[in-house]
Design a protein around this motif. Structure first.
Motif, PDB file in Angstrom:
ATOM      1  N   LYS A  55       0.873  -1.152   0.038  1.00 20.60           N
ATOM      2  CA  LYS A  55      -0.070   0.044   0.052  1.00 20.60           C
ATOM      3  C   LYS A  55       0.919   1.213  -0.023  1.00 20.60           C
ATOM      4  N   LEU A 103      -5.939   4.902   5.622  1.00 24.17           N
ATOM      5  CA  LEU A 103      -5.476   3.679   4.785  1.00 24.17           C
ATOM      6  C   LEU A 103      -4.709   2.568   5.877  1.00 24.17           C
ATOM      7  N   THR A 157      -7.474   0.770   7.627  1.00 23.20           N
ATOM      8  CA  THR A 157      -8.458  -0.216   6.974  1.00 23.20           C
ATOM      9  C   THR A 157      -7.459  -1.529   6.904  1.00 23.20           C
ATOM     10  N   HIS A 158      -6.299  -1.177   6.361  1.00 18.64           N
ATOM     11  CA  HIS A 158      -5.449  -2.452   6.034  1.00 18.64           C
ATOM     12  C   HIS A 158      -4.534  -2.918   7.221  1.00 18.64           C
ATOM     13  N   LYS A 159      -4.721  -2.275   8.461  1.00 16.82           N
ATOM     14  CA  LYS A 159      -3.882  -3.006   9.539  1.00 16.82           C
ATOM     15  C   LYS A 159      -2.492  -2.952   9.503  1.00 16.82           C
TER      16      LYS A 159
END
Length: 340
Positions: free
Chosen positions: A293, A307, A310-312
């Motif tokens: 990411k 971000l 959301t994506h840990k």
């Protein structure tokens, strides 16, 4: 000696001062003031539109004034207008008569609050304001009052009853005036096309200002502070780079500086779990995370926070339009900037 019976509110059979009585009193205030707001909302009509148009057409500011409780509400309305795109300030009518009238220019619109419409300190200002050519918008509870008659536009904020059981303390009436001020501010905000970014610019010290004004470029690590290694580097060399740059990760780039992968502390733990991996001889390209990411430098810092959540993940690489690595940041950078 016989003690007097507890005082009772004439509109309830619950003893005043009891737990049930206190709660009942509170609920009754909400009910009465809700009815008052509904009554005033029904009177949002051509006068309200005229008031908005006068303010929008003015080249100056909105000067709010009022005495006592009306003064407190006028001060709040001025603050709300100013923070939503309509320059405004408060002038105490008593002080205005002793020199502060000089703060009001002929380009300003005056918003005068007086529920009775007969406050001497406010009425005293009218001749001077009229002579100077100011538009006067009155907010009263009596359409036939002196202030209402002498103003250019009158906003009727009369209420059926005060929430005070004695019908004396301004309660419903001040709530209605405050709501009318909010209605003006929001209508003007929408008419001006005022945005969240505009709001943030007038609140740079607040949480909203930080969330809406702070960009990735303001907080990211750039230049030599960005951890990066080539695809042929060993895991051991990548760990040295991560240790030096102290971001818990390193970018893996090609010869042109374009991103091809990411190696993080989490990847290291997974590498160590594989006992067949030699940190000195294994190439970083073999164990890195491909297609990680990323975020652009012009993005808002709050987007990076979203971000990560959301994506840990706890870190992000910043890339340009050609996927060249230009920066890096982690959750600690966002915490220091008080974005999260």
């Amino acid at each position: 000696m016989t003690q007097p019976a507890p005082a009772r509110d004439p509109r309830t059979t619950i003893p005043a001062g009891s737990e049930a009585g206190l709660a009942d009193s509170g609920r009754r205030v909400f009910a009465i003031e809700a009815q008052a707001l509904a009554a005033v909302a029904a009177r949002i009509d051509g006068d309200f539109t005229a008031a908005c148009k006068r303010i929008l057409a003015a080249s100056g500011r909105v000067v709010c004034t009022g005495m006592g409780k009306s003064g407190h509400i006028a001060r709040k309305i001025a603050a709300t207008l100013a923070s939503t795109g309509t320059p405004a300030f408060y002038v105490h009518p008593g002080e205005a008569g002793h020199g502060d009238l000089g703060m009001i220019t002929d380009a300003d619109v005056v918003l005068a609050l007086s529920y009775s419409g007969e406050s001497d300190e406010v009425l005293m200002l009218l001749p001077v304001l009229k002579r100077q050519g100011n538009t006067v918008i009155a907010m009263t509870g009596r359409p036939q009052s002196t202030l209402a008659r002498e103003s250019d536009v009158h906003l009727d904020v009369s209420v059926p009853a005060e929430a005070c059981p004695l019908d004396l303390a301004p309660t419903s009436s001040t709530t209605a005036s405050l709501a009318m001020g909010d209605a003006l501010a929001v209508a003007l905000l929408e008419a001006r096309g005022f945005t969240a970014d505009d709001f943030a610019r007038s609140h740079p010290a607040g949480a909203l200002g930080r969330r809406l004004l702070l960009h990735i470029t303001d907080i990211m690590h750039a230049g030599d502070d960005v951890p990066r290694v080539g695809a042929d580097a060993s895991v051991s060399q990548a760990l040295v780079e991560m240790s030096h740059k102290r971001l818990g990760m390193t970018a893996v780039v090609d010869d042109d500086g374009r991103l091809i992968g990411l190696y993080t502390d989490g990847d290291l733990r997974r590498t160590l779990d594989d006992r067949g991996v030699d940190l000195r001889s294994t190439r970083i390209a073999e164990v890195m995370t491909r297609a990680p990411k990323t975020i652009g430098a012009d993005a808002l810092a709050v987007e990076a926070a979203q971000l990560m959540e959301t994506h840990k993940i706890s870190g992000l690489l910043v890339v340009d339009t050609e996927r060249r690595v230009v920066g890096a940041l982690n959750i600690h950078d966002l915490l220091r900037a008080r974005v999260v």
